[in-house]
Design a protein around this motif. Structure first.
Motif, PDB file in Angstrom:
ATOM      1  N   ILE A  12      35.788  31.269  48.149  1.00 50.57           N
ATOM      2  CA  ILE A  12      34.827  32.049  47.372  1.00 50.57           C
ATOM      3  C   ILE A  12      35.457  33.391  47.044  1.00 50.57           C
ATOM      4  O   ILE A  12      35.868  34.132  47.943  1.00 50.57           O
ATOM      5  N   PRO A  13      35.573  33.738  45.752  1.00 53.48           N
ATOM      6  CA  PRO A  13      36.227  35.005  45.405  1.00 53.48           C
ATOM      7  C   PRO A  13      35.404  36.211  45.827  1.00 53.48           C
ATOM      8  O   PRO A  13      34.195  36.131  46.036  1.00 53.48           O
ATOM      9  N   LEU A  14      36.092  37.322  45.941  1.00 51.31           N
ATOM     10  CA  LEU A  14      35.436  38.568  46.291  1.00 51.31           C
ATOM     11  C   LEU A  14      34.671  39.124  45.095  1.00 51.31           C
ATOM     12  O   LEU A  14      34.951  38.782  43.943  1.00 51.31           O
ATOM     13  N   GLU A  15      33.719  39.980  45.380  1.00 53.32           N
ATOM     14  CA  GLU A  15      32.939  40.629  44.327  1.00 53.32           C
ATOM     15  C   GLU A  15      33.549  41.993  44.018  1.00 53.32           C
ATOM     16  O   GLU A  15      33.980  42.717  44.927  1.00 53.32           O
ATOM     17  N   ALA A  16      33.607  42.338  42.723  1.00 52.33           N
ATOM     18  CA  ALA A  16      34.204  43.603  42.305  1.00 52.33           C
ATOM     19  C   ALA A  16      33.335  44.236  41.230  1.00 52.33           C
ATOM     20  O   ALA A  16      32.591  43.554  40.516  1.00 52.33           O
ATOM     21  N   ALA A  17      33.466  45.560  41.114  1.00 45.02           N
ATOM     22  CA  ALA A  17      32.719  46.314  40.115  1.00 45.02           C
ATOM     23  C   ALA A  17      33.574  46.486  38.862  1.00 45.02           C
ATOM     24  O   ALA A  17      34.717  46.024  38.783  1.00 45.02           O
ATOM     25  N   THR A  18      33.018  47.181  37.883  1.00 44.96           N
ATOM     26  CA  THR A  18      33.672  47.325  36.588  1.00 44.96           C
ATOM     27  C   THR A  18      35.042  47.991  36.688  1.00 44.96           C
ATOM     28  O   THR A  18      35.987  47.539  36.022  1.00 44.96           O
TER      29      THR A  18
END
Length: 438
Positions: free
Chosen positions: A286-292
């Motif tokens: 599951i990939p990591l979550e990132a912001a803009t």
């Protein structure tokens, strides 16, 4: 109205005149200076009203802005610490992006991308108009437009709903050929829009920009892996804008999430399902979550590895822009509570047709032109909620047979046999019913 060459208006929707009024602006989204011998006002403001309509007004009218919009503009000027960027052009078009179509099975790397929304302009002008339609650009144009414009993004005050200071991003895109762009014509300011119902005290579009960049980078990476393209693109580790949405999509595809790994559930109901399972990976990380900001940095890395970049159109476009001067302050002001909003007077309901109606005409035309192509990826301004996952161990097609058939009505003259008591109706009369029989 001379539209940009690469913009296709919706044939069944006539353009409508635009009357910009500073007093109707609910959110300010951009500020820039226009270097032109024909423009009397050097600095301009771009804002949205309560219904999402675009207003472009000279900065000399800032005193007519509502108190909430004036507070946004003042916060941006202080927090950014920069003067507005300069754009050398006699006129500009403003494009509100509401949907992005990423065609699949394309031939190269820097392939076309279709942006759908409403084009307003030209600004400045005596009779600007607003028309829905499609703007065609390339993947590199989208990445470069957003990354180059990130330095001059609009700063909004932090609210209770935002984990970080929200931003508003605008991308300068080429709407015409390189020789026309070099003369200052055909420049389009693209604003990834946010539906009015999702605006929480401001018009920040960071989540929409993150989804756009993620989908463009995903297409580039898939093409690089399939065509032995640049190694830097093929090995790029992409995060996701929303980890919860990524997990929901994996569950719909038959995976069971355990920590940071999704494991495929083997069901084997039939030959076709077994073949489909063989083509899917047993385990998926599951990939990591990132912001803009993280996606903007990945976009810069992708542009450095993109074959043939920068193009002639990109070089002509960037030569017309000079970034704003100054540097941000050491500690930007932070607001812990939402800025009180000035109540707006009631507005007339929007006119039909709605954007989703005319956008479908373009999508259907592309599907008809390439009937054998894979389904394109769509980036929407309002993310759609994933459908509920099917029950474990039960294929989705079996749900069609789950409902029990309704018993047929008896024909006239046929004696109806008494049926057995239903499981949901008690066979014995409840005690409380006897109170009504006395």
């Amino acid at each position: 109205m001379n539209l940009p060459r690469y913009f296709i208006p919706h044939a069944a929707t006539p353009p409508e005149p635009v009357q910009s009024d500073a007093s109707e602006i609910a959110h300010v989204v951009d500020a820039f200076r226009l270097d032109s011998n024909h423009a009397l006002e050097p600095e301009w403001l771009v804002g949205l009203d309560a219904l999402g309509g675009v207003h472009v007004v000279p900065a000399s009218e800032r005193g007519r802005l509502p108190a909430s919009a004036l507070a946004q503009l003042t916060h941006h000027e202080v927090a950014s610490g920069r003067t507005p960027r300069r754009i050398a052009a006699p006129e500009l078009f403003f494009f509100s992006v509401e949907l992005v179509e990423h065609p699949a099975d394309a031939e190269g790397f820097n392939d076309p991308v279709y942006l759908y929304g409403h084009l307003s302009g030209p600004w400045p002008g005596t009779s600007p108009q607003r028309v829905p339609g499609q703007l065609t650009v390339t993947r590199g144009d989208v990445l470069a437009g957003l990354t180059q414009g990130a330095a001059d993004a609009f700063h909004y005050a932090q609210t209770m709903e935002s984990a970080a200071a929200p931003r508003g991003y605008v991308a300068l895109l080429p709407g015409d050929r390189p020789d026309v762009i070099a003369q200052g014509q055909g420049l389009v300011l693209a604003w990834p829009s946010v539906p009015p119902e999702l605006q929480m005290g401001n018009a920040s579009n960071g989540p929409m920009v993150a989804r756009m960049l993620h989908d463009v980078l995903t297409q580039l990476q898939e093409d690089a892996g399939a065509n032995r393209g640049p190694e830097a693109l093929a090995r790029m580790e992409l995060p996701v804008p929303s980890r919860a949405m990524a997990i929901a999509e994996l569950e719909l595809r038959g995976y069971e999430v355990k920590g940071d790994v999704a494991i495929l559930r083997r069901q084997h109901p039939g030959l076709l399902t077994r073949m489909a399972e063989w083509l899917r990976a047993e385990k998926v990380k599951i990939p990591l979550e990132a912001a803009t900001p993280a996606f903007l940095e990945l976009a810069r890395q992708a542009l450095a590895a993109l074959p043939g970049w920068p193009t002639e159109a990109e070089r002509a476009l960037r030569s017309r822009v000079r970034s704003g001067g100054g540097s941000p302050p050491v500690s930007a002001p932070r607001v812990t509570s939402p800025v009180p909003q000035r109540p707006l007077p009631p507005r007339a309901p929007p006119k039909p047709p709605r954007p989703s109606d005319w956008m479908q005409d373009f999508l259907n035309a592309h599907a008809a032109a390439h009937p054998e192509a894979a389904k394109p990826r769509l980036t929407q301004a309002k993310p759609a909620a994933p459908p509920p996952a099917a029950k474990p161990g039960t294929p989705s097609w079996m749900e069609d047979f789950g409902a029990k058939p309704r018993p047929a009505a008896p024909s006239p003259g046929t004696r109806r046999e008494p049926s057995a008591p239903s499981a949901s109706v008690p066979s014995k009369k409840p005690d409380w019913m006897s109170d009504f029989e006395d």
